[in-house]
Design a protein around this motif. Sequence first.
Motif, PDB file in Angstrom:
ATOM      1  N   ILE A   8      51.147  -2.871  18.256  1.00  0.00           N
ATOM      2  CA  ILE A   8      50.132  -2.436  17.288  1.00  0.00           C
ATOM      3  C   ILE A   8      49.632  -3.631  16.483  1.00  0.00           C
ATOM      4  O   ILE A   8      48.427  -3.800  16.278  1.00  0.00           O
ATOM      5  CB  ILE A   8      50.684  -1.319  16.366  1.00  0.00           C
ATOM      6  CG1 ILE A   8      50.846  -0.026  17.169  1.00  0.00           C
ATOM      7  CG2 ILE A   8      49.759  -1.096  15.167  1.00  0.00           C
ATOM      8  CD1 ILE A   8      51.608   1.069  16.433  1.00  0.00           C
ATOM      9  N   LEU A   9      50.552  -4.487  16.039  1.00  0.00           N
ATOM     10  CA  LEU A   9      50.142  -5.675  15.289  1.00  0.00           C
ATOM     11  C   LEU A   9      49.254  -6.579  16.133  1.00  0.00           C
ATOM     12  O   LEU A   9      48.233  -7.081  15.654  1.00  0.00           O
ATOM     13  CB  LEU A   9      51.364  -6.452  14.795  1.00  0.00           C
ATOM     14  CG  LEU A   9      52.145  -5.816  13.657  1.00  0.00           C
ATOM     15  CD1 LEU A   9      53.337  -6.687  13.291  1.00  0.00           C
ATOM     16  CD2 LEU A   9      51.273  -5.568  12.446  1.00  0.00           C
ATOM     17  N   GLU A  14      43.168  -8.869  14.904  1.00  0.00           N
ATOM     18  CA  GLU A  14      41.805  -9.406  14.944  1.00  0.00           C
ATOM     19  C   GLU A  14      40.802  -8.434  14.335  1.00  0.00           C
ATOM     20  O   GLU A  14      39.617  -8.714  14.300  1.00  0.00           O
ATOM     21  CB  GLU A  14      41.396  -9.734  16.387  1.00  0.00           C
ATOM     22  CG  GLU A  14      42.227 -10.827  17.034  1.00  0.00           C
ATOM     23  CD  GLU A  14      42.139 -12.165  16.313  1.00  0.00           C
ATOM     24  OE1 GLU A  14      41.072 -12.486  15.755  1.00  0.00           O
ATOM     25  OE2 GLU A  14      43.158 -12.876  16.282  1.00  0.00           O
ATOM     26  N   GLY A  15      41.287  -7.300  13.856  1.00  0.00           N
ATOM     27  CA  GLY A  15      40.409  -6.304  13.242  1.00  0.00           C
ATOM     28  C   GLY A  15      40.365  -5.028  14.057  1.00  0.00           C
ATOM     29  O   GLY A  15      40.746  -5.005  15.226  1.00  0.00           O
ATOM     30  N   PHE A  53      47.388  -3.540   4.624  1.00  0.00           N
ATOM     31  CA  PHE A  53      46.508  -3.279   5.753  1.00  0.00           C
ATOM     32  C   PHE A  53      45.168  -2.969   5.123  1.00  0.00           C
ATOM     33  O   PHE A  53      44.990  -1.936   4.493  1.00  0.00           O
ATOM     34  CB  PHE A  53      47.025  -2.074   6.556  1.00  0.00           C
ATOM     35  CG  PHE A  53      46.400  -1.924   7.898  1.00  0.00           C
ATOM     36  CD1 PHE A  53      46.938  -2.587   8.991  1.00  0.00           C
ATOM     37  CD2 PHE A  53      45.277  -1.137   8.078  1.00  0.00           C
ATOM     38  CE1 PHE A  53      46.369  -2.461  10.248  1.00  0.00           C
ATOM     39  CE2 PHE A  53      44.703  -1.005   9.321  1.00  0.00           C
ATOM     40  CZ  PHE A  53      45.253  -1.671  10.409  1.00  0.00           C
ATOM     41  N   GLY A  54      44.247  -3.927   5.177  1.00  0.00           N
ATOM     42  CA  GLY A  54      43.003  -3.750   4.450  1.00  0.00           C
ATOM     43  C   GLY A  54      41.798  -4.241   5.221  1.00  0.00           C
ATOM     44  O   GLY A  54      41.909  -4.724   6.346  1.00  0.00           O
ATOM     45  N   ALA A  55      40.673  -4.117   4.578  1.00  0.00           N
ATOM     46  CA  ALA A  55      39.407  -4.545   5.161  1.00  0.00           C
ATOM     47  C   ALA A  55      38.975  -5.855   4.535  1.00  0.00           C
ATOM     48  O   ALA A  55      39.257  -6.128   3.376  1.00  0.00           O
ATOM     49  CB  ALA A  55      38.334  -3.483   4.916  1.00  0.00           C
ATOM     50  N   SER A  56      38.289  -6.646   5.304  1.00  0.00           N
ATOM     51  CA  SER A  56      37.715  -7.862   4.759  1.00  0.00           C
ATOM     52  C   SER A  56      36.256  -7.904   5.198  1.00  0.00           C
ATOM     53  O   SER A  56      35.921  -7.583   6.328  1.00  0.00           O
ATOM     54  CB  SER A  56      38.538  -9.058   5.212  1.00  0.00           C
ATOM     55  OG  SER A  56      37.888  -9.865   6.091  1.00  0.00           O
ATOM     56  N   ILE A  57      35.401  -8.258   4.269  1.00  0.00           N
ATOM     57  CA  ILE A  57      33.958  -8.267   4.519  1.00  0.00           C
ATOM     58  C   ILE A  57      33.549  -9.645   5.016  1.00  0.00           C
ATOM     59  O   ILE A  57      33.967 -10.658   4.469  1.00  0.00           O
ATOM     60  CB  ILE A  57      33.190  -7.927   3.230  1.00  0.00           C
ATOM     61  CG1 ILE A  57      33.558  -6.515   2.773  1.00  0.00           C
ATOM     62  CG2 ILE A  57      31.693  -8.076   3.408  1.00  0.00           C
ATOM     63  CD1 ILE A  57      33.069  -6.178   1.390  1.00  0.00           C
ATOM     64  N   GLY A  58      32.749  -9.668   6.049  1.00  0.00           N
ATOM     65  CA  GLY A  58      32.176 -10.930   6.522  1.00  0.00           C
ATOM     66  C   GLY A  58      31.111 -11.345   5.522  1.00  0.00           C
ATOM     67  O   GLY A  58      29.940 -10.958   5.661  1.00  0.00           O
ATOM     68  N   HIS A  59      31.509 -12.122   4.500  1.00  0.00           N
ATOM     69  CA  HIS A  59      30.612 -12.400   3.383  1.00  0.00           C
ATOM     70  C   HIS A  59      29.341 -13.121   3.812  1.00  0.00           C
ATOM     71  O   HIS A  59      28.277 -12.877   3.268  1.00  0.00           O
ATOM     72  CB  HIS A  59      31.346 -13.161   2.274  1.00  0.00           C
ATOM     73  CG  HIS A  59      31.859 -14.502   2.665  1.00  0.00           C
ATOM     74  ND1 HIS A  59      33.033 -14.680   3.359  1.00  0.00           N
ATOM     75  CD2 HIS A  59      31.352 -15.733   2.460  1.00  0.00           C
ATOM     76  CE1 HIS A  59      33.225 -15.966   3.558  1.00  0.00           C
ATOM     77  NE2 HIS A  59      32.226 -16.630   3.024  1.00  0.00           N
TER      78      HIS A  59
END
Length: 152
Positions: A8-9, A14-15, A53-59
Motif C-alpha cells: 500500500i505504501l 507517489e500520490g 496521510f495528506g494532500a499536497s497542492i502542486g503550487h
Amino acid sequence: MTEIQKQILLLTQEGIPITSSPYHEISRQLAITEEEVVKQITLMREQGIIRRFGASIGHRDIGITANAMCVWNVPDEKVEDVGRLMASIDDVTHCYARPRHPGWPYNVFTMVHSYSRDDCLAIAKEISKATGIDDYKVMFSEKEFKKTGIRL
C-alpha cells in the motif's frame, strides 16, 4: 509492517488519483477491498508507521511561482518564542532553527510562497514586524531540482 502494508505504501507514495474512489485501483492491484486499503492506512497511522496521510497542492500549477527562504538572526534566548510565533503565521510553510556558522549569523529559517516576489517580500516584512526581528535576508528559489517526500 505487513507485506500488504508495504505494498500500500509503495502504491500511494507517489500520490493517489483525485477521484470519488481513490483507492479503487490500489484495491484492484492488491486483490483486497477498498475498505481494507483504508483500514490498513488507518492502522499504519495508529501504529506510527506513517505520521500523516495528506494532500499536497502542486503550487506551481495554480500560479504560486515565487518561493522565498527567509533567514533570520534571532537572539539565541528568543529562538524558541520567535520560532513558535513565526511557525504560527499562515504564510509560513516551514520554520526551522539551525546552527549559526562563521560569517552566517542566521539561525531561524522560514519558507514562504506567493504569486510574486513582491508578495514574498511583503510577507517577510510582516513577519519582521510581528516578531521585532529586523536582521533578515530573503532568498528566492531559482530552480527546483527535486521535491519529494520520504520514500519506502
